[in-house]
Design a protein around this motif. Sequence first.
Motif, PDB file in Angstrom:
ATOM      1  N   ARG A   5     -13.887   0.921  -4.081  1.00 26.80           N
ATOM      2  CA  ARG A   5     -13.654  -0.594  -3.326  1.00 26.80           C
ATOM      3  C   ARG A   5     -13.166  -0.376  -1.835  1.00 26.80           C
ATOM      4  NH1 ARG A   5      -7.951  -1.693  -5.038  1.00 26.80           N
ATOM      5  NH2 ARG A   5      -7.684   0.267  -5.419  1.00 26.80           N
ATOM      6  N   THR A   6     -13.699  -1.521  -1.356  1.00 25.11           N
ATOM      7  CA  THR A   6     -13.522  -1.552   0.195  1.00 25.11           C
ATOM      8  C   THR A   6     -12.395  -2.731   0.350  1.00 25.11           C
ATOM      9  OG1 THR A   6     -15.230  -2.988   0.663  1.00 25.11           O
ATOM     10  CG2 THR A   6     -15.684  -0.615   0.911  1.00 25.11           C
ATOM     11  N   HIS A   7     -11.239  -2.497   1.285  1.00 26.97           N
ATOM     12  CA  HIS A   7     -10.547  -3.677   1.677  1.00 26.97           C
ATOM     13  C   HIS A   7     -10.550  -3.996   3.079  1.00 26.97           C
ATOM     14  CE1 HIS A   7      -6.811  -6.073   1.322  1.00 26.97           C
ATOM     15  NE2 HIS A   7      -6.396  -5.420   2.254  1.00 26.97           N
ATOM     16  N   GLN A   8     -10.960  -5.338   3.254  1.00 21.71           N
ATOM     17  CA  GLN A   8     -11.219  -5.906   4.491  1.00 21.71           C
ATOM     18  C   GLN A   8     -11.857  -4.859   5.537  1.00 21.71           C
ATOM     19  OE1 GLN A   8      -9.509  -9.251   5.664  1.00 21.71           O
ATOM     20  NE2 GLN A   8     -10.357  -9.409   3.492  1.00 21.71           N
ATOM     21  N   LEU A   9     -13.082  -4.222   4.937  1.00 21.24           N
ATOM     22  CA  LEU A   9     -13.604  -3.163   5.746  1.00 21.24           C
ATOM     23  C   LEU A   9     -14.634  -3.916   6.668  1.00 21.24           C
ATOM     24  CD1 LEU A   9     -14.268   0.010   5.906  1.00 21.24           C
ATOM     25  CD2 LEU A   9     -16.415  -0.595   4.393  1.00 21.24           C
ATOM     26  N   VAL A  10     -14.528  -3.411   8.130  1.00 18.42           N
ATOM     27  CA  VAL A  10     -15.479  -3.792   9.253  1.00 18.42           C
ATOM     28  C   VAL A  10     -16.026  -2.446   9.469  1.00 18.42           C
ATOM     29  CG1 VAL A  10     -15.512  -4.845  11.274  1.00 18.42           C
ATOM     30  CG2 VAL A  10     -13.933  -5.467   9.910  1.00 18.42           C
ATOM     31  N   ALA A  11     -17.375  -2.582   9.266  1.00 17.03           N
ATOM     32  CA  ALA A  11     -18.185  -1.151   9.482  1.00 17.03           C
ATOM     33  C   ALA A  11     -18.794  -1.630  10.977  1.00 17.03           C
ATOM     34  CB  ALA A  11     -19.215  -1.018   8.819  1.00 17.03           C
ATOM     35  N   VAL A  12     -18.974  -2.718  11.287  1.00 10.24           N
ATOM     36  CA  VAL A  12     -19.711  -2.929  12.683  1.00 10.24           C
ATOM     37  C   VAL A  12     -19.030  -4.102  13.357  1.00 10.24           C
ATOM     38  CG1 VAL A  12     -22.008  -3.770  13.809  1.00 10.24           C
ATOM     39  CG2 VAL A  12     -21.984  -2.438  11.766  1.00 10.24           C
ATOM     40  N   PRO A  13     -18.511  -3.791  14.667  1.00  8.49           N
ATOM     41  CA  PRO A  13     -17.680  -4.847  15.472  1.00  8.49           C
ATOM     42  C   PRO A  13     -18.352  -6.259  15.210  1.00  8.49           C
ATOM     43  CG  PRO A  13     -17.937  -2.862  16.798  1.00  8.49           C
ATOM     44  CD  PRO A  13     -19.000  -2.721  15.518  1.00  8.49           C
ATOM     45  N   ASP A  14     -17.464  -7.332  15.406  1.00 11.33           N
ATOM     46  CA  ASP A  14     -17.617  -8.564  15.443  1.00 11.33           C
ATOM     47  C   ASP A  14     -18.348  -9.031  14.208  1.00 11.33           C
ATOM     48  OD1 ASP A  14     -16.923  -8.818  18.336  1.00 11.33           O
ATOM     49  OD2 ASP A  14     -18.797  -8.110  18.734  1.00 11.33           O
ATOM     50  N   LEU A  15     -18.348  -8.625  12.841  1.00 10.55           N
ATOM     51  CA  LEU A  15     -18.675  -8.927  11.665  1.00 10.55           C
ATOM     52  C   LEU A  15     -17.723  -8.936  10.914  1.00 10.55           C
ATOM     53  CD1 LEU A  15     -21.913  -6.908  10.895  1.00 10.55           C
ATOM     54  CD2 LEU A  15     -21.865  -9.310  11.747  1.00 10.55           C
ATOM     55  N   PRO A  16     -17.598 -10.061   9.905  1.00 13.89           N
ATOM     56  CA  PRO A  16     -16.562 -10.463   9.048  1.00 13.89           C
ATOM     57  C   PRO A  16     -16.240  -9.355   8.039  1.00 13.89           C
ATOM     58  CG  PRO A  16     -17.928 -12.251   8.839  1.00 13.89           C
ATOM     59  CD  PRO A  16     -18.768 -11.043   9.693  1.00 13.89           C
ATOM     60  N   ALA A  39     -24.807   1.316   8.223  1.00  9.60           N
ATOM     61  CA  ALA A  39     -23.621   1.421   8.771  1.00  9.60           C
ATOM     62  C   ALA A  39     -22.568   1.451   7.765  1.00  9.60           C
ATOM     63  CB  ALA A  39     -23.300   0.325   9.640  1.00  9.60           C
ATOM     64  N   VAL A  40     -22.475   0.458   6.796  1.00  9.53           N
ATOM     65  CA  VAL A  40     -21.472   0.446   5.781  1.00  9.53           C
ATOM     66  C   VAL A  40     -21.632   1.661   4.746  1.00  9.53           C
ATOM     67  CG1 VAL A  40     -20.711  -0.928   3.631  1.00  9.53           C
ATOM     68  CG2 VAL A  40     -21.507  -2.174   5.642  1.00  9.53           C
ATOM     69  N   ALA A  41     -22.771   1.996   4.458  1.00 16.49           N
ATOM     70  CA  ALA A  41     -22.807   3.349   3.592  1.00 16.49           C
ATOM     71  C   ALA A  41     -22.191   4.508   4.332  1.00 16.49           C
ATOM     72  CB  ALA A  41     -24.429   3.787   3.284  1.00 16.49           C
ATOM     73  N   ARG A  42     -22.638   4.672   5.732  1.00 15.99           N
ATOM     74  CA  ARG A  42     -21.954   5.775   6.552  1.00 15.99           C
ATOM     75  C   ARG A  42     -20.500   5.797   6.574  1.00 15.99           C
ATOM     76  NH1 ARG A  42     -24.858   9.133   9.658  1.00 15.99           N
ATOM     77  NH2 ARG A  42     -23.270   9.012  11.200  1.00 15.99           N
ATOM     78  N   VAL A  43     -19.882   4.557   6.730  1.00 15.18           N
ATOM     79  CA  VAL A  43     -18.343   4.428   6.670  1.00 15.18           C
ATOM     80  C   VAL A  43     -17.796   4.763   5.395  1.00 15.18           C
ATOM     81  CG1 VAL A  43     -16.579   2.967   7.037  1.00 15.18           C
ATOM     82  CG2 VAL A  43     -18.292   2.909   8.501  1.00 15.18           C
ATOM     83  N   VAL A  44     -18.466   4.332   4.126  1.00 14.54           N
ATOM     84  CA  VAL A  44     -17.802   4.468   2.929  1.00 14.54           C
ATOM     85  C   VAL A  44     -17.908   5.910   2.584  1.00 14.54           C
ATOM     86  CG1 VAL A  44     -18.440   4.133   0.347  1.00 14.54           C
ATOM     87  CG2 VAL A  44     -18.337   2.270   1.929  1.00 14.54           C
ATOM     88  N   VAL A  45     -18.798   6.698   3.086  1.00 16.96           N
ATOM     89  CA  VAL A  45     -18.871   8.142   2.719  1.00 16.96           C
ATOM     90  C   VAL A  45     -18.213   9.220   3.581  1.00 16.96           C
ATOM     91  CG1 VAL A  45     -21.001   7.957   1.379  1.00 16.96           C
ATOM     92  CG2 VAL A  45     -21.404   8.734   3.874  1.00 16.96           C
ATOM     93  N   GLY A  46     -17.776   8.506   4.888  1.00 17.48           N
ATOM     94  CA  GLY A  46     -16.989   9.238   5.870  1.00 17.48           C
ATOM     95  C   GLY A  46     -17.749   9.860   6.979  1.00 17.48           C
ATOM     96  N   LEU A  47     -19.075   9.292   7.057  1.00 18.47           N
ATOM     97  CA  LEU A  47     -19.884  10.025   8.387  1.00 18.47           C
ATOM     98  C   LEU A  47     -19.468   9.072   9.664  1.00 18.47           C
ATOM     99  CD1 LEU A  47     -23.106  10.638   6.750  1.00 18.47           C
ATOM    100  CD2 LEU A  47     -21.579  12.232   7.130  1.00 18.47           C
ATOM    101  N   ALA A  48     -18.924   7.921   9.349  1.00 13.69           N
ATOM    102  CA  ALA A  48     -18.304   7.053  10.568  1.00 13.69           C
ATOM    103  C   ALA A  48     -17.266   6.483  10.273  1.00 13.69           C
ATOM    104  CB  ALA A  48     -19.645   6.224  11.004  1.00 13.69           C
ATOM    105  N   ALA A  49     -16.162   6.146  11.264  1.00 13.48           N
ATOM    106  CA  ALA A  49     -15.010   5.594  10.959  1.00 13.48           C
ATOM    107  C   ALA A  49     -15.140   4.196  10.940  1.00 13.48           C
ATOM    108  CB  ALA A  49     -14.005   5.832  12.340  1.00 13.48           C
ATOM    109  N   PRO A  50     -14.343   3.121  10.518  1.00 16.78           N
ATOM    110  CA  PRO A  50     -14.618   1.883  10.171  1.00 16.78           C
ATOM    111  C   PRO A  50     -13.801   1.316  11.629  1.00 16.78           C
ATOM    112  CG  PRO A  50     -12.705   2.665   8.974  1.00 16.78           C
ATOM    113  CD  PRO A  50     -13.351   3.675   9.330  1.00 16.78           C
ATOM    114  N   VAL A  51     -14.088   0.117  11.890  1.00 23.44           N
ATOM    115  CA  VAL A  51     -13.511  -0.570  12.774  1.00 23.44           C
ATOM    116  C   VAL A  51     -12.269  -1.149  12.383  1.00 23.44           C
ATOM    117  CG1 VAL A  51     -13.658  -2.722  14.444  1.00 23.44           C
ATOM    118  CG2 VAL A  51     -15.896  -1.535  13.960  1.00 23.44           C
ATOM    119  N   ALA A  52     -12.314  -1.521  11.197  1.00 24.17           N
ATOM    120  CA  ALA A  52     -10.958  -1.744  10.582  1.00 24.17           C
ATOM    121  C   ALA A  52     -11.204  -1.614   9.040  1.00 24.17           C
ATOM    122  CB  ALA A  52     -10.637  -3.371  10.820  1.00 24.17           C
ATOM    123  N   GLY A  53      -9.882  -1.820   8.275  1.00 20.13           N
ATOM    124  CA  GLY A  53     -10.051  -1.733   6.875  1.00 20.13           C
ATOM    125  C   GLY A  53     -10.028  -0.468   6.108  1.00 20.13           C
ATOM    126  N   ARG A  54      -9.807  -0.478   4.837  1.00 16.25           N
ATOM    127  CA  ARG A  54      -9.900   0.700   4.082  1.00 16.25           C
ATOM    128  C   ARG A  54     -10.840   1.026   3.044  1.00 16.25           C
ATOM    129  NH1 ARG A  54      -6.634   2.719   7.341  1.00 16.25           N
ATOM    130  NH2 ARG A  54      -5.820   4.251   5.699  1.00 16.25           N
TER     131      ARG A  54
END
Length: 207
Positions: A5-16, A39-54
């Motif tokens: 699950r993702t909760h209020q995940l923002v992977a790229v700035p300025d996107l909902p 961008a979302v895939a990399r955040v979910v697997v931990g290769l990049a940090a999210p802008v916001a969310g869990r």
Amino acid sequence: MVTLRTHQLVAVPDLPPLDIDVPAGAMVALVAPPWLGTAVARVVVGLAAPVAGRVLVGDRDVTDLPPLRRRTGYVPAGGALLPHLTVARNITYGQCRQQRVREVADDWARALIQRLELAPALGLRPHLLSDAQRFRVALARAMACLPEVLVVDLPAALDGIHLAELIDRLALPKTPGLAVLLCSADDVVLAEAPRRFRGEVGGEVGP
């Protein structure tokens, strides 16, 4: 097996923000252009940090954990195989150094090779493989560490690749199956995922 699950995940700035719920045994597609899906895939697997969310795997909040501690398999766009290693070594490279994996790693790797029909190519290097073969090797590498969830970044369809069929081959007996997040914008690829989320607006667009 567990949910992703993702909760209020923002992977790229300025996107909902994006809320995704992938049950165990289900494949859910994120409908998004390649740059956003990656961008979302990399955040979910931990290769990049999210802008916001869990990001949550089962009941664990893994947002701040490194990739190896997330128990998440990843098939990146293009496979990202190591060019200097053979197919066999690319697959075993994906085995996490955890006791629960080491105990069954060899048997599971052999099973993956057979189920994905990779035995004839074990001694080859990636540049000698077809696109479909490279994808299956990347899938085997991702599954070699016995992940709880799987993230597949597949921007465009590949000849000879039917993702749902391949995932079925990898199912362990007496389990509900993997939670699989598929990132793509290709209609042929997306046809295999009954549930979809629209990445551009962050909302579900239905089955």
